[in-house]
Design a protein around this motif. Structure first.
Motif, PDB file in Angstrom:
ATOM      1  N   GLU A  19      59.215 101.373 -30.431  1.00 55.42           N
ATOM      2  CA  GLU A  19      59.095 102.568 -29.596  1.00 55.42           C
ATOM      3  C   GLU A  19      57.696 103.174 -29.691  1.00 55.42           C
ATOM      4  OE1 GLU A  19      61.194 103.894 -27.342  1.00 55.42           O
ATOM      5  OE2 GLU A  19      62.560 102.229 -27.714  1.00 55.42           O
TER       6      GLU A  19
ATOM      7  N   ASN B   2      55.600 101.089 -27.538  1.00 54.47           N
ATOM      8  CA  ASN B   2      55.958 101.412 -26.166  1.00 54.47           C
ATOM      9  C   ASN B   2      55.289 102.724 -25.734  1.00 54.47           C
ATOM     10  OD1 ASN B   2      57.219 101.295 -23.672  1.00 54.47           O
ATOM     11  ND2 ASN B   2      59.122 102.163 -24.441  1.00 54.47           N
TER      12      ASN B   2
ATOM     13  N   LEU C 217      52.859 103.378 -22.581  1.00 51.37           N
ATOM     14  CA  LEU C 217      53.140 104.389 -21.565  1.00 51.37           C
ATOM     15  C   LEU C 217      51.960 105.330 -21.368  1.00 51.37           C
ATOM     16  CD1 LEU C 217      56.845 105.281 -22.430  1.00 51.37           C
ATOM     17  CD2 LEU C 217      56.024 104.075 -20.410  1.00 51.37           C
TER      18      LEU C 217
ATOM     19  N   LEU D  60      51.881 104.660 -14.054  1.00 57.01           N
ATOM     20  CA  LEU D  60      53.202 105.115 -14.483  1.00 57.01           C
ATOM     21  C   LEU D  60      53.811 105.984 -13.391  1.00 57.01           C
ATOM     22  CD1 LEU D  60      55.201 105.117 -16.859  1.00 57.01           C
ATOM     23  CD2 LEU D  60      54.091 107.191 -17.664  1.00 57.01           C
TER      24      LEU D  60
ATOM     25  N   ASN E 153      57.281 106.942 -13.412  1.00 47.88           N
ATOM     26  CA  ASN E 153      58.291 107.823 -13.994  1.00 47.88           C
ATOM     27  C   ASN E 153      57.737 108.409 -15.289  1.00 47.88           C
ATOM     28  OD1 ASN E 153      60.556 109.127 -14.823  1.00 47.88           O
ATOM     29  ND2 ASN E 153      61.818 107.295 -15.072  1.00 47.88           N
TER      30      ASN E 153
ATOM     31  N   LYS F 139      59.636 108.961 -18.839  1.00 48.61           N
ATOM     32  CA  LYS F 139      59.756 107.937 -19.883  1.00 48.61           C
ATOM     33  C   LYS F 139      59.006 108.355 -21.143  1.00 48.61           C
ATOM     34  CE  LYS F 139      60.293 103.847 -16.973  1.00 48.61           C
ATOM     35  NZ  LYS F 139      59.697 102.559 -16.597  1.00 48.61           N
TER      36      LYS F 139
ATOM     37  N   ASN G 122      61.174 110.927 -22.981  1.00 55.09           N
ATOM     38  CA  ASN G 122      62.345 110.272 -23.577  1.00 55.09           C
ATOM     39  C   ASN G 122      61.954 109.431 -24.777  1.00 55.09           C
ATOM     40  OD1 ASN G 122      64.014 111.411 -21.657  1.00 55.09           O
ATOM     41  ND2 ASN G 122      63.904 109.645 -20.303  1.00 55.09           N
ATOM     42  N   THR G 123      60.847 108.726 -24.678  1.00 46.71           N
ATOM     43  CA  THR G 123      60.391 107.896 -25.794  1.00 46.71           C
ATOM     44  C   THR G 123      60.014 108.770 -26.980  1.00 46.71           C
ATOM     45  OG1 THR G 123      59.579 106.246 -24.226  1.00 46.71           O
ATOM     46  CG2 THR G 123      58.753 106.108 -26.479  1.00 46.71           C
TER      47      THR G 123
END
Length: 64
Positions: free
Chosen positions: A13, A16, A20, A29, A31, A34, A37-38
């Motif tokens: 994560e 990730n 992002l 990007l 959305n 994300k 949320n991450t």
């Protein structure tokens, strides 16, 4: 999930999250939720790991 699984997922994560952020800066990007949320997922995993550490410390202290 076991502690090892959580640690592996936490690393994934975090990688990730870096991806992002790069996508956001490059305007790739679509959305942006994300990222939020991450970040929340990372915080949840860190909280679980910290709770387990304090629980282990507490039980080992009681055993002594």
């Amino acid at each position: 999930m076991s502690t090892d699984e959580i640690k592996k997922r936490l690393l994934e994560e975090q990688k990730n999250m870096i991806d992002l952020r790069f996508q956001l800066e490059l305007k790739n990007l679509t959305n942006t939720a994300k990222i939020t949320n991450t970040r929340k997922d990372i915080a949840k995993m860190n909280t679980i790991l910290k709770e387990r550490e304090t629980q282990e410390a507490k039980t080992s202290k009681e055993v002594k």
